[in-house]
Design a protein around this motif. Structure first.
Motif, PDB file in Angstrom:
ATOM      1  N   GLY A   1       0.792  -1.218   0.000  1.00 42.10           N
ATOM      2  CA  GLY A   1       0.000   0.000   0.000  1.00 42.10           C
ATOM      3  C   GLY A   1       0.827   1.273   0.000  1.00 42.10           C
ATOM      4  N   ARG A   2       2.144   1.150   0.158  1.00 46.10           N
ATOM      5  CA  ARG A   2       3.021   2.325   0.211  1.00 46.10           C
ATOM      6  C   ARG A   2       4.036   2.344  -0.929  1.00 46.10           C
ATOM      7  NH1 ARG A   2       3.761   4.504   5.355  1.00 46.10           N
ATOM      8  NH2 ARG A   2       4.976   6.094   4.237  1.00 46.10           N
ATOM      9  N   ARG A   3       3.816   1.512  -1.918  1.00 44.53           N
ATOM     10  CA  ARG A   3       4.765   1.472  -3.029  1.00 44.53           C
ATOM     11  C   ARG A   3       4.679   2.725  -3.891  1.00 44.53           C
ATOM     12  NH1 ARG A   3       3.923  -4.973  -4.440  1.00 44.53           N
ATOM     13  NH2 ARG A   3       5.152  -5.743  -2.656  1.00 44.53           N
ATOM     14  N   ARG A   4       5.753   2.959  -4.652  1.00 50.04           N
ATOM     15  CA  ARG A   4       5.880   4.119  -5.547  1.00 50.04           C
ATOM     16  C   ARG A   4       5.918   5.436  -4.773  1.00 50.04           C
ATOM     17  NH1 ARG A   4       5.549   2.291 -10.631  1.00 50.04           N
ATOM     18  NH2 ARG A   4       4.419   0.340 -11.023  1.00 50.04           N
ATOM     19  N   GLN A   5       6.385   5.366  -3.531  1.00 51.63           N
ATOM     20  CA  GLN A   5       6.581   6.573  -2.723  1.00 51.63           C
ATOM     21  C   GLN A   5       8.060   6.822  -2.443  1.00 51.63           C
ATOM     22  OE1 GLN A   5       4.131   6.448   0.838  1.00 51.63           O
ATOM     23  NE2 GLN A   5       2.322   5.768  -0.290  1.00 51.63           N
ATOM     24  N   GLY A   6       8.926   6.035  -3.059  1.00 51.92           N
ATOM     25  CA  GLY A   6      10.360   6.226  -2.876  1.00 51.92           C
ATOM     26  C   GLY A   6      10.921   5.604  -1.614  1.00 51.92           C
ATOM     27  N   LEU A   7      10.127   4.762  -0.930  1.00 52.24           N
ATOM     28  CA  LEU A   7      10.599   4.215   0.334  1.00 52.24           C
ATOM     29  C   LEU A   7      11.760   3.240   0.144  1.00 52.24           C
ATOM     30  CD1 LEU A   7       7.270   3.630   2.319  1.00 52.24           C
ATOM     31  CD2 LEU A   7       8.848   5.578   2.399  1.00 52.24           C
ATOM     32  N   ALA A   8      11.735   2.444  -0.903  1.00 55.09           N
ATOM     33  CA  ALA A   8      12.839   1.516  -1.148  1.00 55.09           C
ATOM     34  C   ALA A   8      14.137   2.281  -1.367  1.00 55.09           C
ATOM     35  CB  ALA A   8      12.532   0.633  -2.358  1.00 55.09           C
ATOM     36  N   THR A   9      14.061   3.382  -2.104  1.00 49.29           N
ATOM     37  CA  THR A   9      15.252   4.211  -2.328  1.00 49.29           C
ATOM     38  C   THR A   9      15.743   4.817  -1.031  1.00 49.29           C
ATOM     39  OG1 THR A   9      14.559   4.730  -4.588  1.00 49.29           O
ATOM     40  CG2 THR A   9      16.150   6.217  -3.566  1.00 49.29           C
ATOM     41  N   GLU A  10      14.816   5.265  -0.180  1.00 44.95           N
ATOM     42  CA  GLU A  10      15.205   5.864   1.104  1.00 44.95           C
ATOM     43  C   GLU A  10      15.911   4.834   1.991  1.00 44.95           C
ATOM     44  OE1 GLU A  10      15.181   8.849   1.970  1.00 44.95           O
ATOM     45  OE2 GLU A  10      13.889   9.835   0.502  1.00 44.95           O
TER      46      GLU A  10
ATOM     47  N   GLY B   1      10.196  -4.721 -12.032  1.00 50.60           N
ATOM     48  CA  GLY B   1      10.047  -3.522 -11.212  1.00 50.60           C
ATOM     49  C   GLY B   1      11.310  -3.208 -10.438  1.00 50.60           C
ATOM     50  N   ALA B   2      11.916  -4.242  -9.839  1.00 52.19           N
ATOM     51  CA  ALA B   2      13.155  -4.039  -9.090  1.00 52.19           C
ATOM     52  C   ALA B   2      14.286  -3.616 -10.018  1.00 52.19           C
ATOM     53  CB  ALA B   2      13.522  -5.322  -8.351  1.00 52.19           C
ATOM     54  N   LYS B   3      14.333  -4.182 -11.209  1.00 49.36           N
ATOM     55  CA  LYS B   3      15.391  -3.827 -12.146  1.00 49.36           C
ATOM     56  C   LYS B   3      15.315  -2.356 -12.548  1.00 49.36           C
ATOM     57  CE  LYS B   3      16.048  -8.411 -14.187  1.00 49.36           C
ATOM     58  NZ  LYS B   3      16.005  -9.212 -15.428  1.00 49.36           N
ATOM     59  N   ILE B   4      14.096  -1.857 -12.698  1.00 53.44           N
ATOM     60  CA  ILE B   4      13.932  -0.439 -13.035  1.00 53.44           C
ATOM     61  C   ILE B   4      14.468   0.426 -11.894  1.00 53.44           C
ATOM     62  CG2 ILE B   4      12.222   1.385 -13.408  1.00 53.44           C
ATOM     63  CD1 ILE B   4      10.513  -0.718 -14.877  1.00 53.44           C
ATOM     64  N   LEU B   5      14.139   0.057 -10.657  1.00 55.02           N
ATOM     65  CA  LEU B   5      14.629   0.796  -9.491  1.00 55.02           C
ATOM     66  C   LEU B   5      16.153   0.781  -9.445  1.00 55.02           C
ATOM     67  CD1 LEU B   5      14.436   2.130  -6.662  1.00 55.02           C
ATOM     68  CD2 LEU B   5      14.196  -0.200  -5.727  1.00 55.02           C
TER      69      LEU B   5
ATOM     70  N   THR C   1      18.361   0.102 -11.795  1.00 55.24           N
ATOM     71  CA  THR C   1      18.972   0.805 -12.920  1.00 55.24           C
ATOM     72  C   THR C   1      19.014   2.305 -12.646  1.00 55.24           C
ATOM     73  OG1 THR C   1      18.246  -0.884 -14.506  1.00 55.24           O
ATOM     74  CG2 THR C   1      18.805   1.283 -15.392  1.00 55.24           C
ATOM     75  N   GLY C   2      17.926   2.834 -12.083  1.00 51.51           N
ATOM     76  CA  GLY C   2      17.878   4.248 -11.752  1.00 51.51           C
ATOM     77  C   GLY C   2      18.885   4.646 -10.687  1.00 51.51           C
ATOM     78  N   LEU C   3      19.317   3.679  -9.881  1.00 54.76           N
ATOM     79  CA  LEU C   3      20.312   3.951  -8.841  1.00 54.76           C
ATOM     80  C   LEU C   3      21.736   3.708  -9.332  1.00 54.76           C
ATOM     81  CD1 LEU C   3      18.524   2.326  -5.757  1.00 54.76           C
ATOM     82  CD2 LEU C   3      18.824   4.768  -6.226  1.00 54.76           C
ATOM     83  N   GLY C   4      21.880   3.363 -10.618  1.00 58.62           N
ATOM     84  CA  GLY C   4      23.208   3.213 -11.193  1.00 58.62           C
ATOM     85  C   GLY C   4      23.760   1.803 -11.208  1.00 58.62           C
ATOM     86  N   PHE C   5      22.937   0.796 -10.908  1.00 55.09           N
ATOM     87  CA  PHE C   5      23.407  -0.585 -10.915  1.00 55.09           C
ATOM     88  C   PHE C   5      23.303  -1.181 -12.321  1.00 55.09           C
ATOM     89  CE2 PHE C   5      22.474   0.050  -6.478  1.00 55.09           C
ATOM     90  CZ  PHE C   5      23.348  -0.776  -5.794  1.00 55.09           C
ATOM     91  N   THR C   6      24.203  -2.121 -12.622  1.00 52.51           N
ATOM     92  CA  THR C   6      24.143  -2.877 -13.872  1.00 52.51           C
ATOM     93  C   THR C   6      24.404  -4.352 -13.573  1.00 52.51           C
ATOM     94  OG1 THR C   6      26.488  -2.461 -14.312  1.00 52.51           O
ATOM     95  CG2 THR C   6      24.895  -0.975 -15.340  1.00 52.51           C
ATOM     96  N   ARG C   7      23.952  -5.208 -14.465  1.00 51.82           N
ATOM     97  CA  ARG C   7      24.115  -6.645 -14.259  1.00 51.82           C
ATOM     98  C   ARG C   7      25.565  -7.057 -14.428  1.00 51.82           C
ATOM     99  NH1 ARG C   7      21.091 -11.038 -18.014  1.00 51.82           N
ATOM    100  NH2 ARG C   7      22.750 -10.395 -19.442  1.00 51.82           N
ATOM    101  N   HIS C   8      26.041  -7.873 -13.511  1.00 52.41           N
ATOM    102  CA  HIS C   8      27.408  -8.404 -13.586  1.00 52.41           C
ATOM    103  C   HIS C   8      27.412  -9.838 -14.112  1.00 52.41           C
ATOM    104  CE1 HIS C   8      31.231 -10.176 -12.163  1.00 52.41           C
ATOM    105  NE2 HIS C   8      31.711  -8.955 -12.264  1.00 52.41           N
ATOM    106  N   HIS C   9      26.591 -10.702 -13.532  1.00 53.65           N
ATOM    107  CA  HIS C   9      26.489 -12.076 -14.011  1.00 53.65           C
ATOM    108  C   HIS C   9      25.171 -12.685 -13.548  1.00 53.65           C
ATOM    109  CE1 HIS C   9      28.310 -12.728  -9.948  1.00 53.65           C
ATOM    110  NE2 HIS C   9      27.523 -13.791  -9.931  1.00 53.65           N
ATOM    111  N   VAL C  10      24.885 -13.849 -14.044  1.00 55.50           N
ATOM    112  CA  VAL C  10      23.676 -14.591 -13.679  1.00 55.50           C
ATOM    113  C   VAL C  10      24.107 -15.852 -12.944  1.00 55.50           C
ATOM    114  CG1 VAL C  10      21.554 -15.671 -14.526  1.00 55.50           C
ATOM    115  CG2 VAL C  10      22.572 -13.757 -15.785  1.00 55.50           C
ATOM    116  N   TYR C  11      23.424 -16.168 -11.846  1.00 56.76           N
ATOM    117  CA  TYR C  11      23.741 -17.429 -11.174  1.00 56.76           C
ATOM    118  C   TYR C  11      22.512 -18.340 -11.182  1.00 56.76           C
ATOM    119  CZ  TYR C  11      21.468 -15.827  -6.792  1.00 56.76           C
ATOM    120  OH  TYR C  11      20.562 -15.391  -5.839  1.00 56.76           O
TER     121      TYR C  11
END
Length: 349
Positions: A282-291, A318-322, A324-334
């Motif tokens: 109920g609190r998603r898309r409010q930037g809480l994960a980023t905070e 959804g998590a990948k979009i978040l 990516t916006g924080l500057g992360f990129t994929r390194h490898h797949v396990y």
């Protein structure tokens, strides 16, 4: 594709190139009125009895007969990533393992056997970091015995998509009937940009996961074994003395309610690893994960970290979009490969 001086496509790979990165073109619909070509790039993991298998960066394996080959050549390793901190697969594999420690572990050559009562595959799987010190079949038999003695299925964690990863081991496990049950991605990024996010929510940091934090955690009914994994390495917690530093973050919810958001961070040398970042639906898309991540990142910076890693399921867009916006990129797949059912039953009979 490889083209000769006369303009013809040529096959310039042989079974001797198994283990190398190749690019091939093949007929995907041979013998039809409108034949189609398919291009594939990956590691040539086998060439047996006239059938090639190529393992792609994603971990997917492609099999096709050599008679369908139109062109092929060995290609250089994938170019170095231009974003995020430089890191080898082995360095990240060791760091991510220390960030989610099992309750019990034992070494088989350079393979680490890990167990934690079944809480998550990561803490209950083999992490192969080199030579097990014996032939593969003997090593896998020892793995099955070790997990069978603990009443657990045998899993092997492998990786694809980065230099030094284990496409050949993936192919050998598949050949022996081991089943890939789940895949996830490891992403990396610089820590400072995450920490620089503007402060907003009232994020509380603690050394241990209290009842409120656990009330938001998606894995319900957390056992004592699970608590030991979550707190592994944390001073004042149940982790090993001198191990990684563990922090738990939460954004308080309403009176008597579970936190609006939570997160976990493990600081280990230059690395800070994020996990369990969860938000009240109920609190998603409010930037809480980023905070939450920003607060944990500031704590990690204060402890000397400069780079960050996290793990995300391959289908969690959804998590990948978040991230990516924080500057992360994929390194490898396990990937987690589970022992064949019939072998599992025999090992526990």
């Amino acid at each position: 594709m490889e083209i000769s001086a006369q303009g013809r496509l040529e096959v310039r790979i042989t079974p001797a190139d198994v283990g190398k990165r190749v690019s091939v073109r093949r007929l995907s619909e041979p013998g039809t009125a409108r034949e189609k070509f398919t291009d594939t790039v990956g590691v040539l993991t086998s060439w047996d009895h006239g059938v090639l298998m190529i393992t792609q960066r994603s971990g997917a394996s492609v099999r096709f007969p050599e008679t369908s080959l139109v062109a092929g050549k060995v290609v250089p390793a994938a170019p170095a990533r231009r974003r995020g901190p430089a890191a080898s697969y082995e360095e990240l594999a060791r760091v991510t393992s220390r960030g989610w420690r099992p309750v019990e572990s034992e070494w088989l050559g350079e393979w680490e056997l890990r167990a934690a009562g079944g809480f998550t595959r990561r803490a209950n799987s083999v992490l192969p970091l080199g030579d097990p010190g014996r032939p593969l079949d003997a090593a896998l038999a020892a793995v099955r015995r070790w997990y069978g003695e603990r009443g657990l299925p045998a899993y092997v964690q492998t990786a694809t998509g980065a230099e030094g990863t284990q496409e050949l081991l993936c192919a050998e496990l598949e050949r022996r009937g081991w089943v890939r049950e789940v895949s996830a991605e490891v992403w990396t990024g610089a820590l400072a940009p995450v920490a620089d996010r503007a402060e907003g929510a009232d994020v509380v940091l603690a050394r241990e996961a209290d009842e409120a934090w656990l009330a938001r955690y998606q894995r319900k009914g957390v056992s004592e074994m699970a608590l030991r994994v979550l707190g592994s390495g944390s001073p004042g917690g149940s982790g090993r003395a001198g191990g990684p530093s563990v922090w738990f973050a939460s954004v308080p919810g309403g009176p008597g309610a579970a936190p609006a958001a939570i997160g976990r961070c493990v600081v280990d040398g230059r690395w800070a690893g994020f996990a369990a970042v969860e938000v009240d639906p109920g609190r998603r898309r409010q930037g809480l994960a980023t905070e939450v991540m920003a607060a944990l990142a500031r704590r990690a910076l204060a402890e000397g970290a400069s780079a960050a890693w996290l793990q995300v399921e391959t289908d969690n867009e959804g998590a990948k979009i978040l991230y990516t916006g924080l500057g992360f990129t994929r390194h490898h797949v396990y990937h987690h490969f589970r022992e064949p059912v019939e072998q599992s039953a025999q090992g526990q009979s």
